[in-house]
Design an enzyme around this catalytic site. Structure first.
Site, PDB file in Angstrom:
ATOM      1  N   GLU A   1       0.821  -1.215   0.000  1.00  0.00           N
ATOM      2  CA  GLU A   1       0.000   0.000   0.000  1.00  0.00           C
ATOM      3  C   GLU A   1       0.854   1.264   0.000  1.00  0.00           C
ATOM      4  OE1 GLU A   1      -2.961   0.307  -0.750  1.00  0.00           O
ATOM      5  OE2 GLU A   1      -3.452  -1.816  -0.719  1.00  0.00           O
TER       6      GLU A   1
ATOM      7  N   TYR B   1      -7.112   6.583   3.317  1.00  0.00           N
ATOM      8  CA  TYR B   1      -7.177   5.474   2.369  1.00  0.00           C
ATOM      9  C   TYR B   1      -6.383   4.261   2.861  1.00  0.00           C
ATOM     10  CZ  TYR B   1      -5.694   2.284  -1.148  1.00  0.00           C
ATOM     11  OH  TYR B   1      -5.408   1.113  -1.776  1.00  0.00           O
TER      12      TYR B   1
ATOM     13  N   ASP C   1     -10.070   5.136  -2.984  1.00  0.00           N
ATOM     14  CA  ASP C   1      -8.909   5.636  -3.705  1.00  0.00           C
ATOM     15  C   ASP C   1      -9.388   6.279  -5.002  1.00  0.00           C
ATOM     16  OD1 ASP C   1      -9.643   3.479  -5.247  1.00  0.00           O
ATOM     17  OD2 ASP C   1      -7.591   3.105  -5.885  1.00  0.00           O
TER      18      ASP C   1
ATOM     19  N   CYS D   1     -12.853   0.563 -15.769  1.00  0.00           N
ATOM     20  CA  CYS D   1     -13.368   1.927 -15.625  1.00  0.00           C
ATOM     21  C   CYS D   1     -12.206   2.891 -15.442  1.00  0.00           C
ATOM     22  CB  CYS D   1     -14.329   1.990 -14.434  1.00  0.00           C
ATOM     23  SG  CYS D   1     -15.347   3.465 -14.360  1.00  0.00           S
TER      24      CYS D   1
ATOM     25  N   CYS E   1     -15.879   0.370 -21.591  1.00  0.00           N
ATOM     26  CA  CYS E   1     -17.270   0.156 -21.193  1.00  0.00           C
ATOM     27  C   CYS E   1     -17.853  -1.108 -21.834  1.00  0.00           C
ATOM     28  CB  CYS E   1     -18.111   1.379 -21.547  1.00  0.00           C
ATOM     29  SG  CYS E   1     -17.619   2.869 -20.651  1.00  0.00           S
TER      30      CYS E   1
END
Length: 297
Positions: free
Chosen positions: A43, A126, A144, A199, A206
């Site tokens: 992270e 986050y 995020d 996305c 899409c």
DNA sequence: TACTCGTGGCT
DNA sequence: TAGCCAAGAGT
């Protein structure tokens, strides 16, 4: 019964979770055997750095420092050196400081408590939620840039989220979070993965999206972005570029570096001095007697 | 709040 | 080609 059947959100959850089960990338920090420290290291490295560039540094890091105490026992400069060219090297310093805090406050084990995580250096909203959710299976809104974008399109119906994170984003993510704890944890990683693979910011795929039939933005005809212009990050000629060059020299040398070697990095004397002073102020560089410098010990 | 803080691949 | 963008945090 995890969902009220027929609820639009429940349908969204199901579609994204099924898509994730079939399409998730295999990443080392997602291995169930990875453990909280591995998740935490990933992270930190993934804060503003793409997965592909993180992978090799992550492997080397965990091989060298398999536990927080291993890192905490080393000088901070070693963390900066091992950070290599991931960028934003203050993250290396913060990860080192966080490891020390984990040893001092938590017996060397990454805490599972959200507030305790948030209190660690370099851990913000986050990252605390991400560690609690990914490593400990807790129910948190993990918000995020990917999730902000997915929710902006799917639920709000706009092409892009606001430029900077807002309280409204957080509220929306909490609203969208499944009630069931285990489902919520899966949703956190799955919705993020959807933002990373389908996305996407520039040219969303899409046609491959599992929720295109439910997406408010698509249903509205995919209207273009209307908000204020996003100011591009310039890099050429900035202090950041100078800092990067200076630190690259110091990373490559294991001992003291004469200032003359650093002076060769950049022409502009004023800017070069400012950048070097900034690195010292940040604790990334240690000044020595006789005009020499090195990574912090 | 708005700004700073690296690096490099992608379109 | 030159922006745009990337699992943010700290101030």
């Amino acid at each position: 019964m995890l969902y009220q059947s027929g609820s639009p959100l429940a349908s969204l959850h199901t579609s994204v979770l099924e898509w994730y089960d079939a399409n998730a990338r295999v990443l080392p920090w997602r291995d169930p055997a990875a453990g909280p420290w591995a998740v935490m290291v990933s992270e930190f490295m993934l804060q503003q750095t793409p997965v592909a560039r993180v992978l090799p540094a992550y492997q080397r890091w965990l091989e060298r420092w398999p536990k927080p105490a291993d890192l905490a026992a080393e000088p901070p400069g070693e963390a900066v050196r091992a950070w290599d060219r991931l960028g934003y090297p203050r993250r290396a310093l913060r990860l080192h400081a966080a490891a020390q805090a984990i040893v001092e406050r938590h017996g060397g084990e990454v805490p599972d408590d959200h507030a305790a995580l948030l209190a660690l250096p370099g851990v913000g909203t986050y990252t605390a939620a991400a560690i609690a959710s990914f490593a400990f299976g807790q129910r948190h809104a993990v918000v995020d840039t990917n999730v902000r974008r997915v929710l902006a399109r799917a639920l709000t119906g706009v092409a892009q989220p606001t430029i900077s994170p807002t309280a409204a984003d957080q509220r929306l993510a909490v609203t969208a979070l499944p009630e069931d704890v285990r489902t919520a944890a899966r949703w956190a990683v799955a919705s993020m993965e959807l933002g990373a693979l389908i996305c996407t910011a520039r040219t969303p795929r899409c046609g491959d999206c599992p929720i295109r039939s439910q997406c408010a933005w698509v249903l509205a005809g995919s209207p273009p972005y209307e908000g204020p212009p996003r100011k591009g990050q310039t890099y050429e000629g900035t202090d950041r570029q100078v800092r990067g060059r200076l630190l690259a020299v110091l990373r490559s040398e294991h001992g003291a570096v004469p200032k003359k070697a650093l002076d060769a990095c950049w022409q502009d004397h004023v800017q070069r001095e400012r950048a070097l002073d900034g690195l010292v102020a940040d604790g990334l560089v240690e000044p020595l007697p006789r005009n020499q410098y090195r990574l912090p010990t």
